[in-house]
Design an enzyme around this catalytic site. Structure first.
Site, PDB file in Angstrom:
ATOM      1  N   HIS A 442       0.530  -0.871   0.035  1.00  0.00           N
ATOM      2  CA  HIS A 442       0.177  -0.001  -0.125  1.00  0.00           C
ATOM      3  C   HIS A 442       0.530   1.210   0.182  1.00  0.00           C
ATOM      4  O   HIS A 442       2.234   1.486   0.132  1.00  0.00           O
ATOM      5  CB  HIS A 442      -1.231  -0.325   1.063  1.00  0.00           C
ATOM      6  CG  HIS A 442      -0.135  -0.167   2.254  1.00  0.00           C
ATOM      7  ND1 HIS A 442       0.151   1.261   2.903  1.00  0.00           N
ATOM      8  CD2 HIS A 442      -0.010  -0.856   3.215  1.00  0.00           C
ATOM      9  CE1 HIS A 442       0.476   0.916   4.567  1.00  0.00           C
ATOM     10  NE2 HIS A 442       0.709  -0.501   4.483  1.00  0.00           N
ATOM     11  N   CYS A 461       3.362  -4.735   7.312  1.00  0.00           N
ATOM     12  CA  CYS A 461       2.793  -4.213   5.870  1.00  0.00           C
ATOM     13  C   CYS A 461       3.583  -4.015   5.037  1.00  0.00           C
ATOM     14  O   CYS A 461       4.773  -2.942   5.719  1.00  0.00           O
ATOM     15  CB  CYS A 461       1.161  -3.598   5.549  1.00  0.00           C
ATOM     16  SG  CYS A 461      -0.478  -4.164   5.684  1.00  0.00           S
TER      17      CYS A 461
END
Length: 546
Positions: A442, A461
Site C-alpha cells: 500500500h 505490511c
C-alpha cells in the site's frame, strides 16, 4: 530419535513390508536372487539397514518396496563390485558443496570405505547406503535441506520433494547419473547464477581470501591515506574497481569513489562514495561469511517455485525492494518500507486479486490497544485529527461518550477506522492479495522514509514508493492510466478494481543473489532469519551424524 521410537518405527515398516512381501510371494519365488541381492534381502528382513535414524516411514517403505519389486537386485553394484553408476554417484556426492550442500551429509567417507570392499555383505550395504545417500541428496537439492516452517513460523512456503520411488527409477534409467542428479536442482537462472558465484568466491577463499582495510577516519575523495592501497586491492578482487590493483598511490581519487559507490549499491548501503563505519564493516566481512550467506540463499532458492508465472510481483524483504516481471523482463521497480524487527514481514506466495483506490483503514486490534488507547486516555479527540472514527459494533460513536480512563487493553472492545484521504495510513491506494497474515502492499503518507537505506518501519505490511506508477503497471491492461487513477483519487471515493487476470505475488527474504549483469549482491539479515536457517541446517547435520 529415542531408541524405543526408532524400534517402533522399524516394526511398523517391517510389518507393512511383510504384508506386501506375502502378496508378492509368487513373483519372488519365481526368481532366484544373486549373491548381493540375497544379502540385501537378508539385511532388510533382519532390520540391519544402514539408514540412520531420521528417514521418514513413508520413504523407508518406498525404498523397501522398490527393492522387493525388483527381487532385491542391487541398483549400484554387482556381485563383482560397484558399477560405474555407483562411482559416478559418489563423485556427485563429493561435489555437493558446489550446490551449497554439505558432502558429509551424504556419508561420503563411509561410502568411500565400502567402495574398496568386495565381500558380499559390504557390497549389499554399499548399495543400500548409496540409495539412501541419493534419496537424501535428491530431496535436499530439489526441495531444500530443511522445511521452511521448521526454522521460522513466519515462512509459509511448501516445497515438495521428488518422490523416493521416482528418484530411484530415474537413477536406474539414466545413462549417466551425474547429469540426472544435477537436473534435480532448481531450474532457474537465479539459482544457477548464485551457484556459479559461490564457486568463484570459494576460489578466492582458496587463494587466501581478500585484503582487509584497517580502521580509521572516514575515507573520502581527496584524502591521502595508506589504507587506500588495501582498499583498492579489495575492490578489485570483488569486481568493483577496474584499474590496476597493484597501484601504490594512497590518494582517494574519483575513480576510487566510483568503485566504492558500486560496492555500496551491491550491499544496500547509503551510496555516498565514502568509506565510513558501515561501509568498512561490509568490506571487512570475512569471505567465509559471504560464502555461508550464499549457501543459505541457495537453500531459499530451493524452496521457491521454478515457474513464478509469466507476469508476477517479486518482493525481497531483506532488500526492501519490489519488482514487477513480465515474461522474464523487469518492467517496474520500487523501494519498500517493510516490517519492524518486532513486526516482521512474513514470507509467502499469494495472488493479487484486486486494487483499492482511496481505501479506508481498519486499525488492527494490537495497534488500537497498544498505540491509540494511550492517546485516547490523554485526549478523547486525539484521533479525530487523523480522521479516525470509533465504532461500537457497526455504529459510529463519539469519543467524548466514553470514559477512557476506565478502559484497559484487555477490555478494549471498539473498532477504529480511518477514513480515506491523503493522511490515511494506507495512503491513496492498496494492492490486495488475501493471505493468512493480513499484510499487503500500500501507499503511505510518510514519503520521507523511502530515502533511507534501511527501511524497517511498518507493522508488517509493505509500503510502496510511487504507488500510482505501480497501479498503472498492474491495471494498465484494463485501461487504467496514471491520470485515470489520480482522477479517482481526487474524487475521494473508495473504488475497488478487480483484476481480470490475477497476478502472483512472491514475498521473499534473500540476503544474497546475483543479477543478470553478473554482480553479486548482499543484504543485512534484518530479522535474524539467516541465523535461524543456519541453526536449522546445523541441526540436520547433527541428526545425520548421530
Amino acid at each position: 530419535m529415542a531408541v524405543a521410537r526408532k524400534r517402533a518405527l522399524w516394526m511398523v515398516v517391517v510389518v507393512a513390508f511383510i504384508v506386501m512381501a506375502t502378496a508378492m510371494a509368487t513373483a519372488t519365488k519365481a526368481q532366484q536372487p544373486k549373491l548381493v541381492a540375497g544379502e540385501i534381502a537378508r539385511i532388510i528382513r533382519d532390520g540391519q539397514v544402514p539408514f540412520g535414524n531420521d528417514i521418514d516411514e513413508q520413504r523407508l517403505f518406498q525404498v523397501y518396496a522398490y527393492y522387493h519389486l525388483r527381487s532385491f537386485t542391487p541398483i549400484w553394484v554387482r556381485d563383482s563390485g560397484p558399477k560405474t553408476k555407483g562411482h559416478e554417484l559418489l563423485a556427485v556426492l563429493r561435489n555437493a558443496g558446489a550446490e551449497g550442500l554439505e558432502p558429509t551429509d551424504y556419508y561420503v567417507d563411509r561410502l568411500s570405505e565400502l567402495m574398496e570392499q568386495r565381500d558380499i555383505y559390504s557390497l549389499a550395504r554399499l548399495d543400500l547406503l548409496l540409495t539412501r545417500a541419493f534419496l537424501d541428496y535428491g530431496r535436499d537439492l530439489s526441495a531444500g535441506r530443511v522445511a521452511p516452517e521448521s526454522v521460522d513460523s513466519e515462512i509459509n512456503l511448501n516445497p515438495t520433494p521428488i518422490d523416493a520411488s521416482e528418484l530411484i527409477r530415474g537413477a536406474e534409467e539414466a545413462d549417466n547419473i551425474g547429469p540426472y542428479a544435477l537436473s534435480l536442482a532448481p531450474k532457474t537462472d537465479e539459482y544457477a547464477r548464485l551457484a556459479t558465484m559461490l564457486a568463484e568466491y570459494r576460489e578466492i577463499a582458496a587463494q587466501g581470501g581478500w585484503p582487509t582495510v584497517p580502521d580509521g577516519e572516514t575515507l573520502k575523495p581527496g584524502l591521502d591515506d595508506p589504507r587506500v592501497v588495501p582498499l583498492r586491492a579489495y575492490l578489485f578482487t570483488v569486481g568493483d574497481y577496474d584499474g590496476d590493483p597493484d597501484e601504490s598511490s594512497t590518494l582517494f581519487d574519483a575513480e576510487m569513489a566510483e568503485a566504492v559507490e558500486r560496492f555500496q549499491a551491491r550491499h544496500g548501503l547509503d551510496v555516498d562514495g565514502a568509506v565510513g563505519k558501515e561501509t568498512l564493516a561490509a568490506i571487512n566481512t570475512p569471505i567465509d561469511d559471504r560464502i555461508a550467506t550464499m549457501e543459505l540463499n541457495l537453500e531459499r532458492r530451493r524452496w521457491m517455485k521454478d515457474d513464478p508465472g509469466e507476469r508476477y510481483v517479486f518482493v525481497n524483504i531483506a532488500d526492501q525492494y519490489l519488482k514487477v516481471v513480465d515474461q522474464g523482463r523487469t518492467i517496474h521497480t520500487a523501494r519498500l518500507v517493510v516490517g519492524k524487527p518486532y513486526a516482521r514481514t512474513p514470507v509467502f506466495d499469494e495472488t493479487m486479486k484486486y486494487v483499492v483506490i482511496n481505501p479506508d483503514w481498519t486499525v488492527p486490534a494490537s495497534i488500537a490497544r497498544n498505540e491509540y488507547l494511550p492517546k485516547l486516555k490523554k485526549s478523547p479527540e486525539a484521533l479525530s485529527k487523523q480522521n479516525i472514527r470509533i465504532y461500537a459494533g457497526s455504529t459510529a460513536i463519539s469519543p467524548m461518550s466514553i470514559n477512557w480512563s476506565t478502559i484497559t487493553k484487555s477490555d478494549f472492545r471498539y473498532t477504529l477506522r480511518q477514513d480515506p484521504g491523503p493522511e490515511n495510513a494506507l495512503g491513496v491506494i492498496k494492492f490486495m492479495f488475501p493471505n493468512a497474515y493480513n499484510v499487503y502492499l500500500h501507499d503511505t503518507p510518510s514519503k520521507g522514509l523511502f530515502a533511507r537505506p534501511h527501511r524497517t518501519f511498518s507493522h508488517g505490511c509493505m509500503r510502496v514508493e510511487n504507488p500510482i506508477a505501480l497501479g498503472e503497471v498492474i491495471l494498465g491492461a484494463q485501461g487504467w492510466s496514471a491520470d485515470r487513477i489520480r482522477k479517482v483519487v481526487a474524487s475521494g471515493k473508495k473504488t475497488v478494481v478487480n483484476l481480470e487476470t490475477p497476478i502472483p505475488v512472491h514475498v521473499t527474504y534473500l540476503t544474497a543473489w546475483v543479477n543478470k549483469d553478473g554482480t553479486v549482491h548482499f543484504r543485512k539479515d534484518l530479522y535474524g532469519r539467516d541465523k535461524r536457517l543456519r541453526e536449522g541446517i546445523e541441526a540436520t547435520h547433527r541428526l545425520q551424524k548421530s
